[in-house]
Design an enzyme around this catalytic site. Structure first.
Site, mmCIF file in Angstrom:
data_model
loop_
_atom_site.group_PDB
_atom_site.id
_atom_site.type_symbol
_atom_site.label_atom_id
_atom_site.label_comp_id
_atom_site.label_asym_id
_atom_site.label_seq_id
_atom_site.Cartn_x
_atom_site.Cartn_y
_atom_site.Cartn_z
ATOM 1 N N ARG A 161 35.079 30.251 15.256
ATOM 2 C CA ARG A 161 36.369 29.839 14.685
ATOM 3 C C ARG A 161 37.037 31.036 14.019
ATOM 4 N NH1 ARG A 161 37.433 24.787 10.558
ATOM 5 N NH2 ARG A 161 35.934 25.878 9.208
ATOM 6 N N ASP A 442 33.526 24.158 1.595
ATOM 7 C CA ASP A 442 34.294 25.325 2.000
ATOM 8 C C ASP A 442 35.703 25.195 1.425
ATOM 9 O OD1 ASP A 442 35.660 23.546 3.629
ATOM 10 O OD2 ASP A 442 34.935 24.398 5.518
#
Length: 542
Positions: A161, A442
């Site tokens: 990603r 996150d």
């Protein structure tokens, strides 16, 4: 030396020498010169779209693409090698230990994250590229504190990603303009590894984050076509799974798949960022004020509608509909609490597989067994593309439904303050993935916390006790010694200077007319300055 390219940091010189080769820099420069003007124009279009929403224009499915949604005959590319069965995907940052543990976890795939689970110091970004390159070539074994870390004979399939379109990479400029963080992360991985991956029976696979319009997907598709041609690779070798994690993208799922159809490997429910985007994009709408973060579950109206539409859309186009993250991590030393947490994982995964998802996300290797058992029991084949969900009817008002049971409580405000302080403080210190209250968090959690605090202050929300949530109320929690002790216990390495930066930042945020787009963009100058980047390149695009 590559004409027009400058590197503004001397961090990690070994990684620079291995990854920022002349050939790689030439490729980066070619991508930047070809695509950055389009990227910039799409970012301006986001701001214009937000202004229309602020003025009261409701979100709806685009009229200009109705024919794409109505046409039944087009489908996405068949699954690429290694992506036929994705029933459990593990995610995490790209440090060397994490890469080995994730690839050895038993999950079907590993999403190596340069985005929300990484603090983009130049050292982290470059060493992450080295680690992925070594993992692909089975040369990543190493020793740490007397313990040997070795890659298993059959590791998970690797998916990467890159950062979103909104972030710049200020440590590298081309023709006196910062690179796109997206292109930096994508290009270095692709340039160094694409042919090696294909030779080993896999391919260059990506997760594509934070898109808000199908034209942003078209840009990725153009980048893929250019890049395959640049290195002499057959077209349609790349695969990209798009995270539907913004509210505008939920109204354009079919269009996004259509733009990427020959490179598509499906869509993913990026649930936490989706909540963040739901609040941010409806920032002017008092009716969109949400209760405590813990009460915004996958069962509430707007989340359930988004999930059902995503599964229906993907299976209509014969591509994977991936479920969301279970952030729970094992609770050591408390069997009862651990069983309660694992029961939540089981319930979440059962909901996903019975809804029709083709796979799910986990954040810790020890959760793989639980998720795998649920999907193995209820998904006999490699996927559920045959589950068409033709019963689903999702209208625009379903995606905007703000009927969410729950209240705003003192505990909820405190939880948001602590989460934002702890995560953002760690991020400024170079750590983008931290355990908080037995959850692996996150940037998405910090973003929900930040915009909820802003939303409650801006719209004059009141606690269940009747007390108003004001900027002064939030200040009191930000300055509260008990909250600070809680944050320091969660992030022992947190430095005073980083806590000071984040505390001042959050106080400013709750007083703004609007919340800023991304805390990662806001705080990037601190990372850039620490890497020695000149001041004029330190700001990100948004």
């Amino acid at each position: 030396m590559v004409a027009g390219v400058q590197i503004h940091s001397q961090v990690s010189p070994e990684a620079q020498a291995e990854i920022l080769t002349d050939g790689a820099l030439q490729f980066l420069a070619a991508l930047h010169r070809t695509f950055d003007k389009t990227r910039q124009s799409l970012l301006v279009a986001r701001l214009s779209a937000q202004q229309r929403l602020d003025a009261g224009q409701p979100l709806d499915f685009p009229t200009e693409t109705a024919n794409i949604r109505a046409e039944p005959s087009w489908h996405c590319a068949p699954p690429a090698p290694g992506l036929e069965d994705r029933r459990v995907e593990i995610t995490g940052p790209t440090d060397r230990k994490m890469v080995i543990n994730a690839l050895n976890s038993g999950a079907k795939t590993f999403m190596a994250d340069f985005e929300d689970a990484s603090s983009p110091t130049f050292k982290n970004m470059l060493e992450g590229q080295v680690n992925l390159r070594d993992a692909i070539r089975r040369k990543i074994d190493f020793e740490l504190k007397g313990k040997q870390y070795k890659l298993s004979p059959n590791p998970a399939v690797l998916i990467v990603r890159p950062r979103g379109w909104h972030l710049d990479e200020p440590r590298v400029t081309v023709d006196n303009s910062p690179l796109s963080g997206s292109l930096f992360d994508f290009a270095l991985y692709f340039y160094h590894n694409a042919k090696e991956l294909v030779a080993r029976g896999s391919g260059p696979y990506f997760y594509l984050p934070k898109m808000e319009h199908y034209l942003e997907a078209r840009l990725w598709n153009d980048v893929f076509l250019f890049s395959q041609s640049y290195i002499g690779m057959p077209v349609n070798t790349i695969r990209g799974t798009v995270l539907i994690e913004t509210l505008p993208a939920a109204f354009q799922m079919e269009e996004i798949l259509f733009e990427l159809r020959n490179h598509s490997s499906g869509l993913n429910c990026g649930r936490w960022d989706y909540i963040f985007s739901f609040i941010k994009r409806r920032r002017a709408d008092r009716s969109a004020v949400l209760p405590d973060r813990k009460d915004v579950t996958m069962e509430v109206g707007f989340m359930d509608a988004y999930v059902r539409l995503l599964i229906q859309t993907c299976h209509k186009r014969k591509v994977a509909a991936m479920g969301g993250m279970s952030a729970q991590i094992p609770i050591k030393g408390d069997d009862k609490a651990n069983e309660i947490a694992m029961a939540k994982v089981r319930s979440d995964k059962l909901r996903e597989v019975t809804n029709g998802h083709d796979g799910t996300w986990i954040a810790h290797p020890l959760i793989n067994k639980i998720a795998r058992e649920i999907f193995d029991e209820h998904m006999i084949g490699p996927n559920q593309y045959h589950v068409r969900r033709e019963d689903v009817r999702v209208a625009a008002q379903d995606l905007l439904n703000t009927t969410v049971p729950g209240q705003i409580t003192a505990g909820g405000v405190r939880s948001n303050v602590a989460a934002a302080l702890a995560y953002a403080g760690a991020w400024v210190g170079g750590n983008g993935c931290i355990p908080l209250n037995w959850l692996m968090e996150d940037a998405a959690t910090a973003e929900i916390a930040r915009v909820q605090l802003w939303q409650w202050v801006r719209h004059g929300a009141r606690l269940d006790s009747g007390e108003p949530v004001t900027a002064a109320y939030v200040d009191g929690l930000l300055d509260d010694g008990a909250v600070e002790r809680e944050v320091r216990a969660a992030v022992p390495a947190l430095q005073d200077e980083h806590l000071k930066i984040v505390r001042a930042y959050l106080k400013e945020q709750v007083r703004g007319q609007w919340p800023s787009e991304f805390l990662t963009s806001d705080l990037m100058p601190y990372l850039a300055a620490a890497d020695g980047v000149p001041a004029k390149w330190q700001r990100s695009a948004l």
